[in-house]
Design an enzyme around this catalytic site. Structure first.
Site, PDB file in Angstrom:
ATOM      1  N   LYS A 146       0.972  -1.147   0.067  1.00 36.18           N
ATOM      2  CA  LYS A 146      -0.080  -0.032  -0.137  1.00 36.18           C
ATOM      3  C   LYS A 146       0.974   1.276   0.055  1.00 36.18           C
ATOM      4  O   LYS A 146       1.930   1.167   0.573  1.00 36.18           O
ATOM      5  CB  LYS A 146      -0.776  -0.002   1.211  1.00 36.18           C
ATOM      6  CG  LYS A 146      -2.078   1.018   1.443  1.00 36.18           C
ATOM      7  CD  LYS A 146      -3.447   0.156   0.648  1.00 36.18           C
ATOM      8  CE  LYS A 146      -4.443   0.921   0.555  1.00 36.18           C
ATOM      9  NZ  LYS A 146      -5.610   0.152  -0.107  1.00 36.18           N
ATOM     10  N   VAL A 195     -26.500   1.377  -2.467  1.00 35.49           N
ATOM     11  CA  VAL A 195     -26.687   1.160  -3.757  1.00 35.49           C
ATOM     12  C   VAL A 195     -25.869   1.944  -4.612  1.00 35.49           C
ATOM     13  O   VAL A 195     -26.178   2.557  -5.671  1.00 35.49           O
ATOM     14  CB  VAL A 195     -28.017   0.842  -4.413  1.00 35.49           C
ATOM     15  CG1 VAL A 195     -28.595  -0.582  -3.942  1.00 35.49           C
ATOM     16  CG2 VAL A 195     -28.950   2.028  -3.805  1.00 35.49           C
ATOM     17  N   GLY A 196     -24.430   2.010  -4.500  1.00 33.61           N
ATOM     18  CA  GLY A 196     -23.454   2.353  -5.322  1.00 33.61           C
ATOM     19  C   GLY A 196     -22.833   1.686  -6.394  1.00 33.61           C
ATOM     20  O   GLY A 196     -23.654   0.822  -7.055  1.00 33.61           O
ATOM     21  N   ASN A 197     -21.741   1.992  -6.647  1.00 27.58           N
ATOM     22  CA  ASN A 197     -21.051   1.106  -7.779  1.00 27.58           C
ATOM     23  C   ASN A 197     -21.221  -0.141  -7.579  1.00 27.58           C
ATOM     24  O   ASN A 197     -21.464  -0.840  -8.644  1.00 27.58           O
ATOM     25  CB  ASN A 197     -19.373   1.450  -7.795  1.00 27.58           C
ATOM     26  CG  ASN A 197     -19.272   2.736  -8.431  1.00 27.58           C
ATOM     27  OD1 ASN A 197     -20.046   3.360  -9.560  1.00 27.58           O
ATOM     28  ND2 ASN A 197     -18.502   3.764  -7.959  1.00 27.58           N
ATOM     29  N   VAL A 198     -20.914  -0.991  -6.430  1.00 18.39           N
ATOM     30  CA  VAL A 198     -20.959  -2.082  -6.313  1.00 18.39           C
ATOM     31  C   VAL A 198     -22.291  -2.615  -6.005  1.00 18.39           C
ATOM     32  O   VAL A 198     -22.908  -3.505  -6.451  1.00 18.39           O
ATOM     33  CB  VAL A 198     -19.873  -2.791  -5.170  1.00 18.39           C
ATOM     34  CG1 VAL A 198     -20.238  -4.160  -4.948  1.00 18.39           C
ATOM     35  CG2 VAL A 198     -18.577  -2.191  -5.613  1.00 18.39           C
ATOM     36  N   TYR A 234     -25.322  -1.382  -6.374  1.00 17.92           N
ATOM     37  CA  TYR A 234     -26.415  -1.387  -7.486  1.00 17.92           C
ATOM     38  C   TYR A 234     -26.225  -2.456  -8.307  1.00 17.92           C
ATOM     39  O   TYR A 234     -27.286  -3.075  -8.685  1.00 17.92           O
ATOM     40  CB  TYR A 234     -26.445   0.033  -8.210  1.00 17.92           C
ATOM     41  CG  TYR A 234     -27.542   0.092  -8.950  1.00 17.92           C
ATOM     42  CD1 TYR A 234     -28.886   0.375  -8.369  1.00 17.92           C
ATOM     43  CD2 TYR A 234     -27.592  -0.482 -10.167  1.00 17.92           C
ATOM     44  CE1 TYR A 234     -30.027   0.699  -9.207  1.00 17.92           C
ATOM     45  CE2 TYR A 234     -28.844  -0.465 -11.037  1.00 17.92           C
ATOM     46  CZ  TYR A 234     -29.869   0.117 -10.425  1.00 17.92           C
ATOM     47  OH  TYR A 234     -31.240   0.289 -11.079  1.00 17.92           O
TER      48      TYR A 234
HETATM   49  P1  NAD Z   1     -19.734   4.005  -3.685  1.00 20.30           P
HETATM   50  O1  NAD Z   1     -19.334   5.246  -3.036  1.00 20.30           O
HETATM   51  O2  NAD Z   1     -20.044   3.943  -5.136  1.00 20.30           O
HETATM   52  O3  NAD Z   1     -21.003   3.337  -3.065  1.00 20.30           O
HETATM   53  C1  NAD Z   1     -21.415   3.222  -1.511  1.00 20.30           C
HETATM   54  C2  NAD Z   1     -22.901   3.845  -1.707  1.00 20.30           C
HETATM   55  O4  NAD Z   1     -23.055   3.856  -0.212  1.00 20.30           O
HETATM   56  C3  NAD Z   1     -22.918   5.285  -2.192  1.00 20.30           C
HETATM   57  O5  NAD Z   1     -24.046   4.959  -3.189  1.00 20.30           O
HETATM   58  C4  NAD Z   1     -23.327   6.112  -0.828  1.00 20.30           C
HETATM   59  O6  NAD Z   1     -24.308   7.213  -0.917  1.00 20.30           O
HETATM   60  C5  NAD Z   1     -23.775   4.912   0.229  1.00 20.30           C
HETATM   61  N1  NAD Z   1     -23.794   5.150   1.597  1.00 20.30           N
HETATM   62  C6  NAD Z   1     -22.760   5.932   2.228  1.00 20.30           C
HETATM   63  N2  NAD Z   1     -22.873   5.863   3.561  1.00 20.30           N
HETATM   64  C7  NAD Z   1     -24.370   5.233   3.498  1.00 20.30           C
HETATM   65  C8  NAD Z   1     -25.197   5.005   4.834  1.00 20.30           C
HETATM   66  N3  NAD Z   1     -24.611   5.168   6.064  1.00 20.30           N
HETATM   67  N4  NAD Z   1     -26.290   4.371   4.713  1.00 20.30           N
HETATM   68  C9  NAD Z   1     -26.719   3.852   3.369  1.00 20.30           C
HETATM   69  N5  NAD Z   1     -25.798   3.941   2.285  1.00 20.30           N
HETATM   70  C10 NAD Z   1     -24.717   4.800   2.421  1.00 20.30           C
HETATM   71  O7  NAD Z   1     -18.787   2.785  -3.343  1.00 20.30           O
HETATM   72  P2  NAD Z   1     -18.328   1.247  -4.003  1.00 20.30           P
HETATM   73  O8  NAD Z   1     -17.385   1.506  -4.869  1.00 20.30           O
HETATM   74  O9  NAD Z   1     -19.621   0.783  -4.237  1.00 20.30           O
HETATM   75  O10 NAD Z   1     -18.029   0.445  -2.496  1.00 20.30           O
HETATM   76  C11 NAD Z   1     -18.641   0.039  -1.664  1.00 20.30           C
HETATM   77  C12 NAD Z   1     -17.818  -0.738  -0.553  1.00 20.30           C
HETATM   78  O11 NAD Z   1     -17.297  -1.709  -1.115  1.00 20.30           O
HETATM   79  C13 NAD Z   1     -17.005   0.322   0.181  1.00 20.30           C
HETATM   80  O12 NAD Z   1     -16.826  -0.252   1.605  1.00 20.30           O
HETATM   81  C14 NAD Z   1     -15.548  -0.255  -0.656  1.00 20.30           C
HETATM   82  O13 NAD Z   1     -14.677  -0.124   0.184  1.00 20.30           O
HETATM   83  C15 NAD Z   1     -15.980  -1.810  -0.845  1.00 20.30           C
HETATM   84  N6  NAD Z   1     -15.205  -2.193  -1.953  1.00 20.30           N
HETATM   85  C16 NAD Z   1     -15.576  -1.777  -3.237  1.00 20.30           C
HETATM   86  C17 NAD Z   1     -14.802  -2.247  -4.266  1.00 20.30           C
HETATM   87  C18 NAD Z   1     -14.799  -1.697  -5.598  1.00 20.30           C
HETATM   88  O14 NAD Z   1     -14.440  -2.525  -6.639  1.00 20.30           O
HETATM   89  N7  NAD Z   1     -15.331  -0.698  -5.808  1.00 20.30           N
HETATM   90  C19 NAD Z   1     -13.720  -3.333  -3.855  1.00 20.30           C
HETATM   91  C20 NAD Z   1     -13.566  -3.759  -2.817  1.00 20.30           C
HETATM   92  C21 NAD Z   1     -14.445  -3.289  -1.756  1.00 20.30           C
END
Ligand code: NAD
Length: 350
Positions: A80, A186-189, A191
């Site tokens: 990291k 329901v963000g990137n992952v 949804y």
């Molecule tokens: P993202 O920011 O696109 O989505 C997160 C969603 O959660 C957002 O829509 C946000 O508005 C919502 N949110 C935040 N706080 C909230 C709350 N208190 N209650 C309800 N909703 C809330 O992030 P992502 O990329 O979808 O990642 C989601 C999780 O998965 C994170 O913890 C991230 O570290 C983990 N993760 C992501 C990846 C990846 O490939 N993107 C890989 C490994 C782990």
């Protein structure tokens, strides 16, 4: 500042403090373990209170990457890097290039990826100075469509595979029709996970702080919108945390009605002891770093250039790893998080 006697020091192979006077770059690169291959992990830019906080983060997170890659059976080690500074104020092209030159100096022992405070374009700027950056090239995504490097589709697909394994193990069912799943975020992952589940016939309950995301899930996936407060304690089969960390804690665990927890968020357990607390309540917890490894698997193949169906097949092995964790946890009456760590150690320790 001590390193070798630091609380988070765990036999790290290299900890490099980087300083570039002309651009003001101050960064730390931590390479935890390279037994399985070069260390891969995010490059985070954060306005740390002091150097100590930055060191703490980089030591802890680099170790986590060793465990994650090993558990995903990747030929990668764990590392990291952290850039100390406010990404909105202190980031510049010259600073990112200076970081790229420090990445180059690790001699291919550490590969940086996007993380909090850095973006794919930032990594591309570092990439002017080094090949030791990942998640930066356009390629065919796991669905066979063009992909800009965003690992979220792969993470969501792996989480879906892992969720199915957990449901099969705990609830003895392979048909997801009517399975009730609560998704927090329901963000990137989240949804995309909801889309997979919807196609499989599951009944969805969703929440998010962004209402438009919730509205879209209601409109397009027939989901039921619920409040942020009630999502963790809903009477559902599966809880999928996909928003933030530390959601499994002293307050939430006694209220959880789901029998399975399978979601993508990092660091879901507020403290290690919550692992045991979930087991004592009879809840099957799919360890976060095992189930959310789809993204790192995708990034690994970006570097070696495999076809997308091979990447999918590797991502699907997340379910085998989880099954092994669940079986061992039951046969030894131990919590799943503890067993996941043990299995990872077996896979990376010589
Ligand atoms: P993202 O920011 O696109 O989505 C997160 C969603 O959660 C957002 O829509 C946000 O508005 C919502 N949110 C935040 N706080 C909230 C709350 N208190 N209650 C309800 N909703 C809330 O992030 P992502 O990329 O979808 O990642 C989601 C999780 O998965 C994170 O913890 C991230 O570290 C983990 N993760 C992501 C990846 C990846 O490939 N993107 C890989 C490994 C782990």
């Amino acid at each position: 500042m001590s390193v070798f006697s630091h609380n988070e020091f765990d036999n790290h192979e290299q900890v490099v403090f980087c300083h570039d006077e002309s651009t003001g770059l101050k960064a730390i690169i931590a390479i935890h373990n390279t037994n399985r291959g070069p260390a891969l992990g995010g490059c985070r830019m954060w306005n740390y209170v002091d150097d100590q906080e930055a060191l703490n983060d980089v030591l802890r997170l680099s170790k986590g990457m060793t465990y994650k890659s090993a558990l995903a059976n990747l030929d990668l080690g764990g590392g990291k890097s952290v850039i100390i500074g406010d990404p909105r104020k202190h980031k510049s092209e010259e600073l990112l290039k200076a970081m790229g030159r420090f990445l180059e100096r690790t001699g291919n022992q550490y590969i940086a990826a996007e993380d909090s405070g850095t973006s794919v374009p930032d990594l591309q700027v570092m990439g002017i100075e080094t090949n030791n950056v990942a998640g930066v090239t356009e390629r065919t995504g796991i669905d066979g469509l063009p992909c800009n490097g965003d690992p979220s589709p792969a993470t969501a697909y792996g989480t879906f595979a892992g969720l199915k394994a957990a449901v099969q193990y705990k609830l003895d069912r392979t048909d997801l029709t009517g399975l009730k799943v609560a998704i927090q975020g329901v963000g990137n992952v989240g949804y995309r996970l909801a889309e997979h589940l919807h196609k499989a016939g599951a009944q969805l309950f969703v929440t998010d702080i962004h209402e438009e995301q919730v509205d879209k899930a209601v409109r397009e996936l027939g989901a039921t919108a619920v409040s942020q407060k009630e999502i963790l304690s809903l009477d559902v089969d599966v809880l999928a945390p996909c928003a933030l960390g530390a959601v499994l804690n002293d307050e939430s665990i006694p209220l959880i009605k789901a029998q399975v927890i399978a979601g993508a968020s990092n660091n879901q357990l507020a403290a290690q002891r919550h692992d045991l607390m979930l087991r004592e309540r009879g809840i099957l917890y799919a360890p976060d770093y095992a189930i959310n490894a789809g993204g790192i698997i995708d990034i690994f193949y970006e570097r070696i250039g495999h076809e997308h169906n091979k990447v999918r097949a590797h991502i699907e092995t997340i379910s085998d790893t989880l099954m092994e964790i669940f079986r061992r946890a039951d046969s030894q009456d131990r919590p799943t998080g503890e067993v996941a760590d043990e299995l990872a150690e077996e896979r990376f320790m010589k």
